[in-house]
Design a protein around this motif. Structure first.
Motif, PDB file in Angstrom:
ATOM      1  N   ARG A   4       0.824  -1.220   0.000  1.00  0.00           N
ATOM      2  CA  ARG A   4       0.000   0.000   0.000  1.00  0.00           C
ATOM      3  C   ARG A   4       0.857   1.268   0.000  1.00  0.00           C
ATOM      4  NH1 ARG A   4      -0.284  -1.856   5.428  1.00  0.00           N
ATOM      5  NH2 ARG A   4       0.476  -0.280   6.901  1.00  0.00           N
ATOM      6  N   ILE A   5       2.137   1.144   0.342  1.00  0.00           N
ATOM      7  CA  ILE A   5       3.029   2.306   0.391  1.00  0.00           C
ATOM      8  C   ILE A   5       3.749   2.429  -0.947  1.00  0.00           C
ATOM      9  CG2 ILE A   5       5.051   3.325   1.503  1.00  0.00           C
ATOM     10  CD1 ILE A   5       4.077   1.979   4.109  1.00  0.00           C
ATOM     11  N   ASN A   6       3.666   3.605  -1.543  1.00  0.00           N
ATOM     12  CA  ASN A   6       4.270   3.856  -2.857  1.00  0.00           C
ATOM     13  C   ASN A   6       5.422   4.848  -2.819  1.00  0.00           C
ATOM     14  OD1 ASN A   6       2.511   2.152  -4.425  1.00  0.00           O
ATOM     15  ND2 ASN A   6       0.912   3.632  -3.929  1.00  0.00           N
ATOM     16  N   THR A   7       5.516   5.632  -1.761  1.00  0.00           N
ATOM     17  CA  THR A   7       6.582   6.632  -1.638  1.00  0.00           C
ATOM     18  C   THR A   7       7.037   6.693  -0.190  1.00  0.00           C
ATOM     19  OG1 THR A   7       5.554   7.951  -3.395  1.00  0.00           O
ATOM     20  CG2 THR A   7       7.197   9.061  -2.039  1.00  0.00           C
ATOM     21  N   ILE A   8       8.354   6.808  -0.015  1.00  0.00           N
ATOM     22  CA  ILE A   8       8.930   6.943   1.328  1.00  0.00           C
ATOM     23  C   ILE A   8       9.831   8.172   1.334  1.00  0.00           C
ATOM     24  CG2 ILE A   8      10.416   5.914   3.083  1.00  0.00           C
ATOM     25  CD1 ILE A   8       9.703   3.158   1.876  1.00  0.00           C
ATOM     26  N   LEU A  45      19.541  15.937   6.409  1.00  0.00           N
ATOM     27  CA  LEU A  45      19.525  15.055   5.245  1.00  0.00           C
ATOM     28  C   LEU A  45      18.089  14.642   4.954  1.00  0.00           C
ATOM     29  CD1 LEU A  45      22.495  12.895   6.435  1.00  0.00           C
ATOM     30  CD2 LEU A  45      22.503  14.116   4.266  1.00  0.00           C
ATOM     31  N   VAL A  46      17.719  14.672   3.669  1.00  0.00           N
ATOM     32  CA  VAL A  46      16.371  14.265   3.262  1.00  0.00           C
ATOM     33  C   VAL A  46      16.492  13.452   1.979  1.00  0.00           C
ATOM     34  CG1 VAL A  46      14.057  15.036   2.586  1.00  0.00           C
ATOM     35  CG2 VAL A  46      15.391  16.412   4.202  1.00  0.00           C
ATOM     36  N   THR A  47      15.788  12.345   1.920  1.00  0.00           N
ATOM     37  CA  THR A  47      15.755  11.541   0.698  1.00  0.00           C
ATOM     38  C   THR A  47      14.347  11.015   0.478  1.00  0.00           C
ATOM     39  OG1 THR A  47      16.887   9.792  -0.528  1.00  0.00           O
ATOM     40  CG2 THR A  47      16.367   9.328   1.756  1.00  0.00           C
ATOM     41  N   GLU A  48      14.046  10.744  -0.787  1.00  0.00           N
ATOM     42  CA  GLU A  48      12.730  10.219  -1.135  1.00  0.00           C
ATOM     43  C   GLU A  48      12.896   9.133  -2.199  1.00  0.00           C
ATOM     44  OE1 GLU A  48       9.362  13.001  -1.591  1.00  0.00           O
ATOM     45  OE2 GLU A  48       9.214  12.148  -3.606  1.00  0.00           O
ATOM     46  N   ALA A  59      18.327   8.076  -5.404  1.00  0.00           N
ATOM     47  CA  ALA A  59      17.059   8.563  -4.856  1.00  0.00           C
ATOM     48  C   ALA A  59      16.280   9.382  -5.882  1.00  0.00           C
ATOM     49  CB  ALA A  59      17.321   9.417  -3.617  1.00  0.00           C
ATOM     50  N   ASP A  60      14.956   9.375  -5.734  1.00  0.00           N
ATOM     51  CA  ASP A  60      14.127  10.245  -6.558  1.00  0.00           C
ATOM     52  C   ASP A  60      14.405  11.703  -6.209  1.00  0.00           C
ATOM     53  OD1 ASP A  60      12.051   8.506  -8.115  1.00  0.00           O
ATOM     54  OD2 ASP A  60      12.181   7.622  -6.113  1.00  0.00           O
ATOM     55  N   LYS A  61      14.585  11.958  -4.918  1.00  0.00           N
ATOM     56  CA  LYS A  61      14.945  13.298  -4.432  1.00  0.00           C
ATOM     57  C   LYS A  61      15.964  13.122  -3.320  1.00  0.00           C
ATOM     58  CE  LYS A  61      10.444  15.284  -5.410  1.00  0.00           C
ATOM     59  NZ  LYS A  61       9.224  15.879  -4.857  1.00  0.00           N
ATOM     60  N   TYR A  62      16.907  14.047  -3.247  1.00  0.00           N
ATOM     61  CA  TYR A  62      17.931  13.998  -2.204  1.00  0.00           C
ATOM     62  C   TYR A  62      18.369  15.422  -1.898  1.00  0.00           C
ATOM     63  CZ  TYR A  62      22.126  12.602   0.359  1.00  0.00           C
ATOM     64  OH  TYR A  62      23.073  12.423   1.329  1.00  0.00           O
ATOM     65  N   TRP A  63      18.486  15.721  -0.606  1.00  0.00           N
ATOM     66  CA  TRP A  63      18.952  17.052  -0.180  1.00  0.00           C
ATOM     67  C   TRP A  63      19.792  16.874   1.066  1.00  0.00           C
ATOM     68  CZ3 TRP A  63      18.314  19.519   4.488  1.00  0.00           C
ATOM     69  CH2 TRP A  63      18.707  20.854   4.539  1.00  0.00           C
ATOM     70  N   HIS A  64      20.847  17.698   1.169  1.00  0.00           N
ATOM     71  CA  HIS A  64      21.615  17.729   2.405  1.00  0.00           C
ATOM     72  C   HIS A  64      21.947  19.157   2.738  1.00  0.00           C
ATOM     73  CE1 HIS A  64      25.489  18.419   0.338  1.00  0.00           C
ATOM     74  NE2 HIS A  64      25.000  17.621  -0.590  1.00  0.00           N
ATOM     75  N   ALA A  65      22.047  19.424   4.022  1.00  0.00           N
ATOM     76  CA  ALA A  65      22.352  20.770   4.497  1.00  0.00           C
ATOM     77  C   ALA A  65      23.794  21.134   4.145  1.00  0.00           C
ATOM     78  CB  ALA A  65      22.149  20.847   6.010  1.00  0.00           C
ATOM     79  N   HIS A  66      24.057  22.396   4.082  1.00  0.00           N
ATOM     80  CA  HIS A  66      25.405  22.882   3.821  1.00  0.00           C
ATOM     81  C   HIS A  66      26.355  22.292   4.878  1.00  0.00           C
ATOM     82  CE1 HIS A  66      28.524  25.577   2.479  1.00  0.00           C
ATOM     83  NE2 HIS A  66      28.738  25.923   3.741  1.00  0.00           N
ATOM     84  N   GLY A  67      27.474  21.810   4.447  1.00  0.00           N
ATOM     85  CA  GLY A  67      28.438  21.219   5.377  1.00  0.00           C
ATOM     86  C   GLY A  67      28.376  19.704   5.412  1.00  0.00           C
ATOM     87  N   PHE A  68      27.417  19.117   4.692  1.00  0.00           N
ATOM     88  CA  PHE A  68      27.342  17.656   4.651  1.00  0.00           C
ATOM     89  C   PHE A  68      27.923  17.162   3.361  1.00  0.00           C
ATOM     90  CE2 PHE A  68      24.736  17.888   8.313  1.00  0.00           C
ATOM     91  CZ  PHE A  68      24.836  16.634   8.900  1.00  0.00           C
TER      92      PHE A  68
END
Length: 135
Positions: A75-79, A100-103, A126-135
């Motif tokens: 039932r889960i399609n996105t994390i 850090l964020v990923t999808e 990842a479909d989407k990925y973000w990290h804060a400055h310094g990572f």
């Protein structure tokens, strides 16, 4: 449906149980499921000796959560997984924020041979990925 329980209370047939088994008990975390979307927030601080160690742990946790949840919960399609950490600026102000964020979508995750994935490749997978400055 919102899942926010103590670590030892999570039923084994829930995504929360998988998240807790990957991240560990006693780590502050929040797991929510709504309309096929699972969002996970957790504190990265216990692993933050350096930014590199934090990124490695985040990638390892992402791999475990994505493979575990998608294999057991159709039932889960996105994390979306978000790690938070403590920040302190040069003036001594402290706060918590996302570091850090990923999808991952199910379609993308199903195309990955997870046993051969190197943690450093997670941003490209990842479909989407973000990290804060310094990572």
């Amino acid at each position: 449906e919102k899942m926010r329980q103590k670590a030892d209370e999570a039923p084994k047939d829930t995504p929360l149980y998988i998240v807790q088994s990957v991240i560990g008990h006693g780590i502050e975390q929040e797991v929510k499921e709504l309309d096929g979307w699972l969002t996970v927030y957790y504190q990265l601080d216990p692993w933050m000796m350096t930014a590199a160690v934090g990124k490695y742990q985040f990638s390892s946790a992402t791999k475990g959560i994505v493979t575990g949840v998608f294999s057991k919960f159709p039932r889960i399609n996105t994390i979306t997984i978000t790690a938070t950490c403590a920040y302190k600026d040069i003036r001594g102000h402290e706060w918590r924020g996302n570091c850090l964020v990923t999808e991952f979508t199910r379609q993308n995750a199903d195309s990955v041979v997870w046993g051969r994935v190197d943690n450093k490749d997670m941003p490209e997978l990842a479909d989407k990925y973000w990290h804060a400055h310094g990572f």
